[in-house]
Design an enzyme around this catalytic site. Structure first.
Site, PDB file in Angstrom:
ATOM      1  N   PHE A   8      72.954 -91.277 153.308  1.00 33.85           N
ATOM      2  CA  PHE A   8      72.764 -91.104 151.764  1.00 33.85           C
ATOM      3  C   PHE A   8      73.531 -90.322 150.697  1.00 33.85           C
ATOM      4  O   PHE A   8      73.566 -89.332 150.847  1.00 33.85           O
ATOM      5  CB  PHE A   8      70.731 -91.193 151.668  1.00 33.85           C
ATOM      6  CG  PHE A   8      70.619 -92.309 151.740  1.00 33.85           C
ATOM      7  CD1 PHE A   8      70.711 -93.656 150.655  1.00 33.85           C
ATOM      8  CD2 PHE A   8      69.596 -92.464 152.672  1.00 33.85           C
ATOM      9  CE1 PHE A   8      70.139 -94.742 150.791  1.00 33.85           C
ATOM     10  CE2 PHE A   8      69.248 -93.699 153.324  1.00 33.85           C
ATOM     11  CZ  PHE A   8      68.775 -94.744 152.031  1.00 33.85           C
ATOM     12  N   ASP A   9      74.424 -90.289 149.736  1.00 31.03           N
ATOM     13  CA  ASP A   9      74.896 -90.132 148.702  1.00 31.03           C
ATOM     14  C   ASP A   9      73.751 -88.718 147.908  1.00 31.03           C
ATOM     15  O   ASP A   9      72.113 -89.640 148.000  1.00 31.03           O
ATOM     16  CB  ASP A   9      75.586 -90.159 148.047  1.00 31.03           C
ATOM     17  CG  ASP A   9      76.196 -89.608 146.633  1.00 31.03           C
ATOM     18  OD1 ASP A   9      76.618 -88.768 146.736  1.00 31.03           O
ATOM     19  OD2 ASP A   9      75.760 -89.982 145.636  1.00 31.03           O
ATOM     20  N   LEU A  10      73.324 -88.317 147.063  1.00 32.80           N
ATOM     21  CA  LEU A  10      72.459 -87.476 146.608  1.00 32.80           C
ATOM     22  C   LEU A  10      72.504 -87.927 144.956  1.00 32.80           C
ATOM     23  O   LEU A  10      71.680 -88.976 144.292  1.00 32.80           O
ATOM     24  CB  LEU A  10      72.142 -85.903 146.822  1.00 32.80           C
ATOM     25  CG  LEU A  10      71.039 -85.266 145.916  1.00 32.80           C
ATOM     26  CD1 LEU A  10      69.786 -85.601 146.333  1.00 32.80           C
ATOM     27  CD2 LEU A  10      71.295 -84.104 145.630  1.00 32.80           C
TER      28      LEU A  10
END
Length: 218
Positions: A8-10
């Site tokens: 996941f990107d943040l």
């Protein structure tokens, strides 16, 4: 093919970090006497590496841009980092994936030190097997480099069993460059046009849809 691992990107994918990032950018620009840009221009700073954004926005060289990043962090480390909120449904999504036995990792262009503080602050760290981000010294900032760094720490080595999730074209391009399929999220800071043109393999309008897309591949 069963997905075993999700990266996941943040910013814009797990948390709505826009206010803190934009306020930190405004602070840095004001410190050097630059006018405050409009919201659309400020939004461009959310997601990609900061140094490149400062170079482009201010028309400055890499050395000057590095100084701008330092000014940015004066505000961000104290205040901006917490001008942030978790998107509705994100914790439920992470819990669903975890309960299904999926390994969960974070791959963000934000410095790893800050990513870990944010994950702890919002109670999300418990869901992550790996939290990886950029280096404070700018030696690892590009999304592809961060994704590669995170993949090296993941148990799963079969790339067709790993998927990247992010809200910007940088996530799609970086994920594809490392051989991953990418789910683009439409509730963050990218939009349908940006993610489609970048070649996202699937699109989700909510965190719940992300979980469904990951689990339906089993």
């Amino acid at each position: 093919m069963k997905i075993t691992t999700v990266l996941f990107d943040l910013d814009g994918t797990l948390t709505d970090s826009g206010p803190g990032i934009m306020n930190s950018v405004k602070y840095a620009l004001e410190k050097v006497g630059e006018p405050t840009p409009d919201v659309d221009e400020l939004r461009k700073f959310i997601g990609p590496p900061l140094k490149g954004q400062f170079m482009e926005h201010c028309g400055i060289d890499e050395e000057k841009a590095a100084e701008m990043v330092t000014l940015y962090r004066e505000y961000f480390t104290v205040t901006g980092i917490f001008e942030n909120s978790v998107y509705d449904g994100v914790e439920e999504m992470l819990k669903t994936l975890k309960q299904a036995g999926i390994k969960i990792a974070m791959a963000t262009s934000k410095p790893e030190k800050f990513a870990k503080i944010i994950a702890d602050h919002f109670g999300l760290a418990q869901y992550f097997d790996v939290i990886g981000g950029a280096c404070m010294d700018e030696t690892r900032t590009e999304k592809q480099d961060v994704i590669r760094y995170v993949l090296e720490q993941c148990e799963e080595k079969e790339l067709d069993k790993i998927v990247m999730v992010g809200d910007r074209s940088y996530d799609v391009v970086g994920g594809h460059a490392e051989g991953l399929k990418v789910i683009g999220v439409l509730y963050g800071y990218g939009d349908l046009k940006e993610l489609s043109e970048a070649g996202a393999d699937a699109l989700a309008t909510t965190p719940q849809e992300v979980a469904e897309l990951v689990l339906e591949t089993e």
